[in-house]
Scaffold this active site. Structure first.
Site, short mmCIF file in Angstrom:
data_model
loop_
_atom_site.label_atom_id
_atom_site.label_comp_id
_atom_site.label_asym_id
_atom_site.label_seq_id
_atom_site.Cartn_x
_atom_site.Cartn_y
_atom_site.Cartn_z
N GLU A 32 0.81 -1.22 0.00
CA GLU A 32 0.00 0.00 0.00
C GLU A 32 0.85 1.27 0.00
OE1 GLU A 32 -1.71 -1.84 3.58
OE2 GLU A 32 -1.49 0.15 4.45
N CYS A 68 3.42 8.38 0.89
CA CYS A 68 4.06 7.45 1.82
C CYS A 68 4.23 6.11 1.08
CB CYS A 68 3.14 7.32 3.03
SG CYS A 68 3.79 6.25 4.27
N CYS A 88 2.84 -2.85 15.28
CA CYS A 88 2.76 -2.47 13.86
C CYS A 88 2.07 -3.56 13.03
CB CYS A 88 4.17 -2.21 13.33
SG CYS A 88 4.22 -1.92 11.57
N GLU A 110 10.80 -2.07 6.11
CA GLU A 110 11.94 -1.31 6.64
C GLU A 110 12.82 -0.92 5.44
OE1 GLU A 110 13.30 0.07 9.47
OE2 GLU A 110 14.94 0.48 8.11
N SER A 149 12.58 6.51 6.71
CA SER A 149 12.36 6.25 8.13
C SER A 149 12.90 4.86 8.45
CB SER A 149 10.85 6.32 8.40
OG SER A 149 10.56 5.93 9.71
N SER A 186 12.73 5.87 14.08
CA SER A 186 11.58 5.46 14.90
C SER A 186 12.11 5.10 16.28
CB SER A 186 10.89 4.25 14.27
OG SER A 186 10.32 4.63 13.06
N LEU A 187 11.95 6.01 17.22
CA LEU A 187 12.55 5.79 18.54
C LEU A 187 11.56 5.11 19.48
CD1 LEU A 187 15.19 6.24 20.07
CD2 LEU A 187 14.24 8.36 20.95
N ASN A 226 -2.07 4.80 16.11
CA ASN A 226 -3.27 4.43 15.35
C ASN A 226 -3.62 2.99 15.67
OD1 ASN A 226 -4.41 6.30 13.48
ND2 ASN A 226 -2.49 6.24 12.33
N CYS A 278 0.89 2.24 8.52
CA CYS A 278 1.37 1.29 7.52
C CYS A 278 0.87 -0.12 7.77
CB CYS A 278 2.90 1.31 7.48
SG CYS A 278 3.66 0.92 9.05
N1 SAH Z 1 10.14 0.49 9.06
C1 SAH Z 1 10.33 1.87 9.11
C2 SAH Z 1 9.41 2.66 8.19
C3 SAH Z 1 7.98 2.21 8.12
S1 SAH Z 1 7.02 2.44 9.56
C4 SAH Z 1 10.25 2.38 10.53
O1 SAH Z 1 9.85 1.62 11.41
O2 SAH Z 1 10.62 3.52 10.75
C5 SAH Z 1 6.79 4.20 9.54
C6 SAH Z 1 6.41 4.77 10.91
O3 SAH Z 1 5.07 4.37 11.25
C7 SAH Z 1 7.31 4.28 12.02
O4 SAH Z 1 7.69 5.35 12.86
C8 SAH Z 1 6.40 3.31 12.73
O5 SAH Z 1 6.82 3.09 14.03
C9 SAH Z 1 5.07 3.98 12.59
N2 SAH Z 1 3.91 3.14 12.89
C10 SAH Z 1 3.77 1.81 12.69
N3 SAH Z 1 2.56 1.39 13.10
C11 SAH Z 1 1.92 2.48 13.59
C12 SAH Z 1 0.64 2.70 14.18
N4 SAH Z 1 -0.22 1.72 14.32
N5 SAH Z 1 0.32 3.95 14.55
C13 SAH Z 1 1.20 4.98 14.37
N6 SAH Z 1 2.40 4.85 13.82
C14 SAH Z 1 2.77 3.60 13.44
FE1 SF4 Z 2 8.76 -2.91 10.39
FE2 SF4 Z 2 8.71 -0.26 10.74
FE3 SF4 Z 2 6.54 -1.79 11.31
FE4 SF4 Z 2 8.71 -1.95 12.84
S1 SF4 Z 2 7.39 -0.14 12.54
S2 SF4 Z 2 7.52 -3.69 12.04
S3 SF4 Z 2 10.34 -1.70 11.36
S4 SF4 Z 2 7.45 -1.44 9.31
#
Ligand code: SAH
Ligand code: SF4
Length: 361
Positions: free
Chosen positions: A90, A111, A125, A166, A197, A220-221, A296, A340
């Site tokens: 997506e 995105c 996630c 990722e 990211s 992503s901290l 979310n 995502c």
């Molecule tokens: N894998 C990479 C990039 C994709 S995720 C990463 O983790 O940075 C992009 C961002 O969306 C990240 O900061 C991730 O932590 C955040 N994210 C994932 N699931 C989420 C959710 N349910 N609500 C809000 N942010 C979320």
């Molecule tokens: Fe993968 Fe980013 Fe989701 Fe973590 S937040 S599972 S690294 S897509």
């Protein structure tokens, strides 16, 4: 068995030999694809008919089809794409109006996904729930941008690699895609308008630091100390916060650009004010921006976003402690599962339960 035709936009541009065509012809094909978004050789009207047929016999041009489209009232759109092997990914198109009263312009941010699923298993996630299915190819990364631009009917101003997957775990496909994205003869999007990211793949951050273009980095901290972070991000067991920040310092030194610390707020996990203080301390040390994102909800997971009061208190504390630039991003598209991996999760769950997915025309 017939070998499938290669996808032309999977190839780095330097490898576009196209059967020894002269360079002006190759430039014409590139222009059709990247400037005009044409993904059918037959429509490339300044090429001789015989050449169009020949190219069509040898290369495939469309990496994916639109499987589903959702729009939300705040004009965020989500596209679910079906890849050639049937996998779903997506992309989300976000519109933001910028500028002062007289001159207001709508900017489009896309995105982009880089993998089908994700192998890093962050507990909150949707993308990581079923693990990694596969990496996207260069053409599948580029295809999302070309097709979303056609759907939008206007150029995409910013790219954020914050979709499924990722990005730094798929650098070998991503770097040739970035080359095409950045090139004025490709998609022509400036490096400052591109953000990658990462959840913190330290060796890959160091590798990316050597990439010459000034692309932006977001980390992503989601936790101010190792103990909190490792509860939700298994990658923290591989690379601690200290190791992660050392790699960030190297990246920053090479770029002279601020990075961003992303911080999702999850109720009862990382939203207490002690974490706000640690976050501010880290941001000051790295001279990094902070982006706070209320969580979310994801189907099937119990995590929740904190109350508005708690979100605001957290925001206030980070700002009061003088972190360099703090923003609170109330997700656009919350109503269409814009975080995502969520739309794909729904579609995959629906199909595994035998529910028919109605494809859009
Ligand atoms: N894998 C990479 C990039 C994709 S995720 C990463 O983790 O940075 C992009 C961002 O969306 C990240 O900061 C991730 O932590 C955040 N994210 C994932 N699931 C989420 C959710 N349910 N609500 C809000 N942010 C979320
Ligand atoms: Fe993968 Fe980013 Fe989701 Fe973590 S937040 S599972 S690294 S897509």
């Amino acid at each position: 068995m017939k070998v499938p035709k290669p996808l032309l936009i999977d190839l780095p541009f330097s490898e576009w030999k196209l059967e020894g065509l002269p360079s002006y012809r190759i430039a014409q094909v590139r222009d059709w694809i990247f400037a005009k978004g044409v993904l059918d050789f037959e429509d490339m009207s300044n090429l001789p008919l015989s050449l169009r047929t020949k190219l069509k016999d040898e290369y495939h041009l469309t990496p994916m089809d639109l499987a589903k489209e959702q729009g939300s009232f705040d004009t965020t759109q989500k596209f679910l794409w079906k890849l050639r092997d049937g996998q779903l990914i997506e992309s989300v198109l976000i519109r933001a109006t910028e500028g002062t009263q007289g001159v207001r312009a709508t900017r489009l941010t896309l995105c982009v996904s880089t993998q089908v699923g994700c192998g890093l298993g962050c507990k909150f996630c949707a993308s990581g729930l079923d693990g990694l299915k596969r990496n996207l190819s260069t053409g599948e990364i580029l295809g999302q941008i070309i097709l979303a631009r056609t759907k939008a009917g206007k150029r995409i101003d910013n790219l954020v690699f914050m979709g499924m997957g990722e990005p730094l775990a798929n650098l070998s496909a991503l770097i040739p895609a970035l080359d095409q994205i950045l090139s004025p003869q490709g998609l022509g999007i400036g490096a400052r308008h591109i953000t990658l990211s990462t959840s913190g793949l330290v060796p890959k951050i160091l590798e990316l630091a050597k990439y010459p273009a000034q692309i932006r980095l977001a980390i992503s901290l989601h936790g101010g100390d190792d103990e909190t972070r490792r509860k939700i991000m298994p990658i923290n067991d591989r690379y601690s916060i200290n190791e992660l920040f050392a790699a960030c310092q190297t990246f920053i030194k090479q770029r002279k650009k601020m990075i961003t610390l992303e911080y999702i707020l999850i109720e009862g996990i990382n939203d207490d004010l002690k974490q706000a203080e640690l976050l501010a301390k880290h941001a000051i040390k790295l001279n990094a921006k902070v982006n706070l994102i209320p969580y979310n909800r994801v189907d099937g997971l119990d995590w929740k976003r904190p109350s508005i009061t708690q979100i605001e208190a957290f925001h206030k504390r980070v700002s009061q402690l003088k972190a360099p630039r703090v923003t609170l991003r109330m997700e656009k598209g919350h109503d269409i599962e814009a975080a995502c991996g969520q739309l794909r999760l729904r579609e995959n769950t629906a199909s595994s339960q035998g529910v028919k997915i109605t494809d859009l025309p």
